[in-house]
Write a protein that holds these residues in place. Sequence first.
Motif, short mmCIF file in Angstrom:
data_model
loop_
_atom_site.label_atom_id
_atom_site.label_comp_id
_atom_site.label_asym_id
_atom_site.label_seq_id
_atom_site.Cartn_x
_atom_site.Cartn_y
_atom_site.Cartn_z
N ILE A 137 -1.66 14.67 -13.60
CA ILE A 137 -3.05 14.95 -14.15
C ILE A 137 -3.47 16.39 -13.53
O ILE A 137 -3.89 17.14 -14.25
CB ILE A 137 -4.33 13.90 -13.46
N ALA A 138 -3.10 16.63 -12.34
CA ALA A 138 -3.26 18.04 -11.84
C ALA A 138 -2.47 18.87 -12.46
O ALA A 138 -2.91 20.05 -12.86
CB ALA A 138 -3.14 17.98 -10.39
N ASP A 139 -1.33 18.62 -12.94
CA ASP A 139 -0.37 19.59 -13.70
C ASP A 139 -0.94 19.94 -15.01
O ASP A 139 -1.02 21.11 -15.47
CB ASP A 139 1.06 18.97 -13.64
N ASP A 160 -2.83 15.04 -3.22
CA ASP A 160 -1.25 14.81 -3.31
C ASP A 160 -0.69 14.81 -1.93
O ASP A 160 -0.08 13.86 -1.72
CB ASP A 160 -0.58 15.55 -4.29
N ASP A 161 -1.17 15.75 -1.29
CA ASP A 161 -0.55 15.95 0.18
C ASP A 161 -1.10 14.87 1.14
O ASP A 161 -0.46 14.10 1.85
CB ASP A 161 -0.93 17.23 0.98
N ALA A 162 -2.40 14.44 0.84
CA ALA A 162 -3.16 13.40 1.72
C ALA A 162 -2.50 11.86 1.52
O ALA A 162 -2.11 11.24 2.19
CB ALA A 162 -4.63 13.47 1.43
N LEU A 163 -2.12 11.88 0.01
CA LEU A 163 -1.51 10.68 -0.42
C LEU A 163 -0.02 10.33 0.23
O LEU A 163 0.32 9.38 0.70
CB LEU A 163 -1.39 10.30 -1.91
N ALA A 164 0.62 11.52 0.36
CA ALA A 164 2.08 11.46 0.94
C ALA A 164 1.79 11.12 2.55
O ALA A 164 2.72 10.28 3.09
CB ALA A 164 2.66 12.85 0.76
N ILE A 165 0.77 11.79 3.25
CA ILE A 165 0.61 11.42 4.38
C ILE A 165 0.37 9.84 4.75
O ILE A 165 0.63 9.08 5.63
CB ILE A 165 -0.28 12.42 5.18
N ASP A 166 -0.60 9.49 4.02
CA ASP A 166 -1.09 8.23 3.95
C ASP A 166 -0.22 7.08 3.81
O ASP A 166 0.11 6.03 4.20
CB ASP A 166 -2.42 8.01 2.87
N LEU A 172 -0.02 6.20 -6.85
CA LEU A 172 -0.98 7.26 -6.97
C LEU A 172 -0.63 8.57 -6.94
O LEU A 172 -1.05 9.66 -7.63
CB LEU A 172 -2.11 6.98 -5.95
N LEU A 173 0.25 9.10 -6.05
CA LEU A 173 0.93 10.30 -5.83
C LEU A 173 1.25 10.96 -7.18
O LEU A 173 1.18 12.14 -7.58
CB LEU A 173 1.81 10.35 -4.61
N SER A 174 2.00 10.04 -7.92
CA SER A 174 2.66 10.55 -9.16
C SER A 174 1.57 10.76 -10.14
O SER A 174 1.73 11.64 -10.99
CB SER A 174 3.77 9.71 -9.51
N MET A 226 0.86 -1.06 0.03
CA MET A 226 0.06 0.02 -0.02
C MET A 226 0.84 1.40 -0.09
O MET A 226 0.43 2.28 -0.48
CB MET A 226 -1.16 0.09 1.29
N THR A 227 2.19 1.13 0.65
CA THR A 227 2.75 2.33 0.43
C THR A 227 3.33 2.52 -0.81
O THR A 227 3.39 3.85 -1.45
CB THR A 227 4.18 1.96 1.35
N GLY A 228 3.63 1.42 -1.45
CA GLY A 228 4.00 1.43 -3.26
C GLY A 228 2.90 2.21 -3.94
O GLY A 228 3.11 2.90 -4.71
N VAL A 229 1.73 1.73 -3.65
CA VAL A 229 0.30 2.06 -4.31
C VAL A 229 0.14 3.68 -3.91
O VAL A 229 0.00 4.64 -5.03
CB VAL A 229 -0.95 1.37 -3.86
N CYS A 230 0.44 4.14 -2.71
CA CYS A 230 0.08 5.51 -2.39
C CYS A 230 1.19 6.51 -3.29
O CYS A 230 0.79 7.61 -3.68
CB CYS A 230 0.24 5.69 -0.96
#
Length: 109
Positions: free
Chosen positions: A39-41, A50-56, A32-34, A25-29
Amino acid sequence: MSGRDDRALREERLLERLMSTSSTMTGVCVALLSVVQLIADSRKVQTLADDALAIDSLFFLLCCYLSIWALRTQRRERTRLLAVAVDYLFLIGMTGLVVIGFMIVYTIF
């Protein structure tokens, strides 16, 4: 085998599974972050996802570390305490991932 040994063996198996799943799940997060960042860029959108994924991902990484510590320690009481912490961190991380999924869907798409 006594009840105490059976419970300790069950707890050890659960810790091993949670350690493996948490590292995945760390790898998945991180993946997904990338993707969210790309997409956001491209759409010029700012998200909290993206901030929430980093924290998660940190929750899942901490879950991995505590699982390893719990499996290595010789003190049964410390193992139980760490196992409870791993359970809560894993549940928080999974719940966070679902919330982040909704954030991504409603913000970006």
